[in-house]
Write an enzyme that holds these catalytic residues in place. Structure first.
Site, PDB file in Angstrom:
ATOM      1  N   LYS A 126       3.255   6.354 -14.062  1.00  0.00           N
ATOM      2  CA  LYS A 126       3.483   5.515 -13.578  1.00  0.00           C
ATOM      3  C   LYS A 126       4.511   4.659 -14.311  1.00  0.00           C
ATOM      4  O   LYS A 126       4.211   4.892 -15.604  1.00  0.00           O
ATOM      5  CB  LYS A 126       1.826   4.516 -13.136  1.00  0.00           C
TER       6      LYS A 126
ATOM      7  N   GLY B  77      -8.520  -8.802   2.395  1.00  0.00           N
ATOM      8  CA  GLY B  77      -7.599  -9.029   2.947  1.00  0.00           C
ATOM      9  C   GLY B  77      -6.769  -8.952   4.169  1.00  0.00           C
ATOM     10  O   GLY B  77      -7.487  -7.009   4.392  1.00  0.00           O
TER      11      GLY B  77
ATOM     12  N   GLY C 197      -3.504  -7.917   4.498  1.00  0.00           N
ATOM     13  CA  GLY C 197      -2.367  -7.587   4.103  1.00  0.00           C
ATOM     14  C   GLY C 197      -1.405  -6.083   4.922  1.00  0.00           C
ATOM     15  O   GLY C 197      -2.324  -6.214   5.635  1.00  0.00           O
TER      16      GLY C 197
ATOM     17  N   VAL D 277      -2.110  -3.279   3.834  1.00  0.00           N
ATOM     18  CA  VAL D 277      -3.683  -2.339   4.049  1.00  0.00           C
ATOM     19  C   VAL D 277      -4.776  -1.748   4.831  1.00  0.00           C
ATOM     20  O   VAL D 277      -4.871  -1.702   6.240  1.00  0.00           O
ATOM     21  CB  VAL D 277      -4.176  -1.816   2.760  1.00  0.00           C
TER      22      VAL D 277
HETATM   23  P1  NAD Z   1      -0.646  -6.508   0.174  1.00  0.00           P
HETATM   24  O1  NAD Z   1      -0.144  -7.753  -0.716  1.00  0.00           O
HETATM   25  O2  NAD Z   1       0.849  -5.883   1.617  1.00  0.00           O
HETATM   26  O3  NAD Z   1      -2.313  -8.047   1.133  1.00  0.00           O
HETATM   27  C1  NAD Z   1      -2.585  -7.973   0.072  1.00  0.00           C
HETATM   28  C2  NAD Z   1      -3.931  -9.321   1.113  1.00  0.00           C
HETATM   29  O4  NAD Z   1      -4.729  -9.599   0.285  1.00  0.00           O
HETATM   30  C3  NAD Z   1      -2.506 -10.269   1.111  1.00  0.00           C
HETATM   31  O5  NAD Z   1      -2.866 -10.762   2.173  1.00  0.00           O
HETATM   32  C4  NAD Z   1      -3.072 -11.506  -0.102  1.00  0.00           C
HETATM   33  O6  NAD Z   1      -3.347 -12.980   0.670  1.00  0.00           O
HETATM   34  C5  NAD Z   1      -4.863 -10.705   0.055  1.00  0.00           C
HETATM   35  N1  NAD Z   1      -5.671 -11.665  -0.954  1.00  0.00           N
HETATM   36  C6  NAD Z   1      -5.357 -11.365  -2.920  1.00  0.00           C
HETATM   37  N2  NAD Z   1      -6.343 -11.635  -2.875  1.00  0.00           N
HETATM   38  C7  NAD Z   1      -7.500 -12.090  -2.459  1.00  0.00           C
HETATM   39  C8  NAD Z   1      -8.863 -12.750  -2.437  1.00  0.00           C
HETATM   40  N3  NAD Z   1      -9.174 -12.439  -3.827  1.00  0.00           N
HETATM   41  N4  NAD Z   1      -9.781 -12.122  -1.144  1.00  0.00           N
HETATM   42  C9  NAD Z   1      -9.086 -12.175  -0.401  1.00  0.00           C
HETATM   43  N5  NAD Z   1      -7.593 -11.915  -0.056  1.00  0.00           N
HETATM   44  C10 NAD Z   1      -7.136 -11.622  -0.714  1.00  0.00           C
HETATM   45  O7  NAD Z   1      -0.991  -5.766  -0.554  1.00  0.00           O
HETATM   46  P2  NAD Z   1      -1.032  -4.277   0.209  1.00  0.00           P
HETATM   47  O8  NAD Z   1       0.426  -3.127  -0.529  1.00  0.00           O
HETATM   48  O9  NAD Z   1      -2.482  -4.025   1.792  1.00  0.00           O
HETATM   49  O10 NAD Z   1      -2.379  -4.005  -0.694  1.00  0.00           O
HETATM   50  C11 NAD Z   1      -3.911  -4.037  -1.050  1.00  0.00           C
HETATM   51  C12 NAD Z   1      -4.666  -3.680  -1.693  1.00  0.00           C
HETATM   52  O11 NAD Z   1      -4.042  -2.122  -1.696  1.00  0.00           O
HETATM   53  C13 NAD Z   1      -4.085  -3.624  -2.917  1.00  0.00           C
HETATM   54  O12 NAD Z   1      -4.757  -3.157  -4.336  1.00  0.00           O
HETATM   55  C14 NAD Z   1      -2.693  -2.373  -3.867  1.00  0.00           C
HETATM   56  O13 NAD Z   1      -3.104  -1.705  -5.504  1.00  0.00           O
HETATM   57  C15 NAD Z   1      -3.278  -0.633  -3.065  1.00  0.00           C
HETATM   58  N6  NAD Z   1      -3.073  -0.369  -2.082  1.00  0.00           N
HETATM   59  C16 NAD Z   1      -1.982  -0.023  -1.534  1.00  0.00           C
HETATM   60  C17 NAD Z   1      -0.851   0.743  -0.891  1.00  0.00           C
HETATM   61  C18 NAD Z   1      -0.284   0.665   0.154  1.00  0.00           C
HETATM   62  O14 NAD Z   1       0.206   1.458   0.275  1.00  0.00           O
HETATM   63  N7  NAD Z   1       0.647  -0.674   0.523  1.00  0.00           N
HETATM   64  C19 NAD Z   1      -1.471   2.258  -1.460  1.00  0.00           C
HETATM   65  C20 NAD Z   1      -3.159   2.044  -2.081  1.00  0.00           C
HETATM   66  C21 NAD Z   1      -3.783   1.304  -2.935  1.00  0.00           C
END
Ligand code: NAD
Length: 384
Positions: free
Chosen positions: A111, A212, A214, A216
């Site tokens: 990382k 969340g 987003g 995922v």
């Molecule tokens: P993203 O930024 O697209 O979405 C995250 C969402 O969570 C946003 O809409 C944000 O407004 C919301 N959010 C933040 N704090 C919040 C809270 N307290 N309550 C409710 N909603 C809240 O991110 P993502 O890519 O969807 O990733 C989400 C999680 O999954 C993260 O922890 C990330 O590390 C993990 N993850 C993502 C991937 C990937 O491929 N994108 C892979 C493995 C793990």
């Protein structure tokens, strides 16, 4: 084992600048402190990069290359304390060793964190210097997207090193945005958990609370809705949650109410460290299964979920879809034969089987699922 600690080449550095000397001393203190720090776990390499002319200060941590090059994303973040950056690099690189091993990938764990300035200025010069630092590791570290880094940044880095995973792919080939792959794995993992925990083959009518919306959480919610799950969703961006809820005929609750929402499955897809004694006591669900990284605030909190009879899908197992998608892009490019999206999805479809093996072992041994997963991963990377 004391890690090899490398810094960038001192030849070009204006070493007489007091500020640089101060920074070097600070790094030295951090390094010494972290060799005895709880997050240090026999990491193979901790590489410090400091290129002031490019505005770059970064740490690349390689936890294990037992199974192959250390793969894991780059986090671009402003850290108020450099110690926090070091902690992230150490913890997240170990997490990637476990995740890649449990995903069946021929990759180790690494990382990188770039210590952004408070304005989070990201210039082409900074990305080029960072790419050259990666290239200097001769493929021992392979980077990808993480918090604060876009697909365009990864493309920019690829101009100075081939050791990047997740470049945009042609139609039908693995690669590009990891989010949809992760969402697919989370959806499949929730299905497996519902079968394991509730004895149901179908998601129809199963109530899932999604934290969340987003890449995922939103992606998983769409797939869950298609299968007839009853959804309650929340996001700190309430309008975003509302818009998705309208499309999926779901309900919404305020972001601070989602964790305690009575449901079958609580699916965390926003922040890490959300499972701690207070929040675990507040959960009103049978299953926790979601894509957020590092869901347990501390490793000992997994036992609290088990004590409450809540089935837990270890985060780095259920959310491995993204790394599978981007790693196959890298491995295919390096090997000369690209992997297809279908092949990536085929590997993601093995996530439920891995979760089932963890739950089976957890039931047999009485150990919490997260501990079982850690032990399986440690064995796979030769540290059992
Ligand atoms: P993203 O930024 O697209 O979405 C995250 C969402 O969570 C946003 O809409 C944000 O407004 C919301 N959010 C933040 N704090 C919040 C809270 N307290 N309550 C409710 N909603 C809240 O991110 P993502 O890519 O969807 O990733 C989400 C999680 O999954 C993260 O922890 C990330 O590390 C993990 N993850 C993502 C991937 C990937 O491929 N994108 C892979 C493995 C793990």
């Amino acid at each position: 084992m004391v890690p090899e600690v490398a810094g960038s080449d001192p030849v070009d550095r204006p070493i007489f600048q007091p500020f640089l000397l101060y920074l070097e001393a600070l790094w030295g203190i951090c390094m010494a402190a972290f060799w005895t720090e709880a997050d240090f776990d026999d990491h193979e390499l901790v590489h410090f990069v400091h290129e002031p002319e490019a505005g770059l200060t970064a740490i690349i941590a390689l936890h294990s290359t037992h199974l192959g090059p250390g793969g894991g994303g780059t986090r671009f973040w402003h850290y108020a304390q450099p110690e926090a950056a070091m902690r992230d690099a150490l913890r997240l690189s170990r997490g990637m060793s476990y995740k890649n091993a449990m995903a069946g990938l021929p990759m180790g764990g690494g990382k990188a964190v770039i210590l952004a300035d408070p304005q989070r200025r990201k210039t082409p010069e900074l990305l080029a210097a960072f790419a050259k630092a990666i290239d200097g590791l001769d493929g021992r570290y392979v980077t990808a997207q993480d918090v604060g880094m876009s697909e365009a940044d990864i493309v920019s880095i690829s101009r100075n090193t081939q050791h990047v995973a997740g470049l945009p792919a042609a139609e039908g080939l693995a690669g590009g945005d990891p989010g949809p792959y992760t969402a697919y794995g989370v959806y499949l993992g929730i299905k497996a958990a519902v079968q394991q925990g509730l004895g149901k083959e179908s998601l129809s009518g199963v109530h899932v609370a999604v934290q969340g919306t987003g890449s995922v959480g939103g992606g998983a919610a769409r797939l869950l809705a298609r299968d007839g799950a009853k959804l309650t969703i929340a996001d700190i961006d309430a309008a975003k949650a509302e818009a998705l809820a309208n499309k999926l005929s779901a309900s919404t609750v305020p972001a601070d109410a989602i964790l305690a929402t009575p449901c079958d499955v609580f699916s965390p897809n926003a922040l890490g460290a959300i499972l701690h004694p207070e929040s675990i006591a507040a959960l009103d669900c049978a299953i926790v299964a979601g894509g957020a990284n590092n869901q347990l605030a501390r490793s000992e909190h997994g036992v609290m979920l088990a004590d409450r009879g809540i089935l837990y899908a270890p985060d780095y197992v259920i959310n491995a879809g993204g790394i599978i998608g981007v790693a196959l892009e890298y491995l295919g490019r390096r090997g000369g034969t690209p992997y297809t999206k279908e092949e990536a999805n085929g590997r993601i479809e093995q996530i439920p089987g891995r979760l089932a093996a963890i739950w089976e072992e957890s039931a047999a041994s009485g150990l919490p699922a997260d501990v079982v997963a850690d032990r399986m991963a440690q064995k796979l990377i030769g540290r059992g």
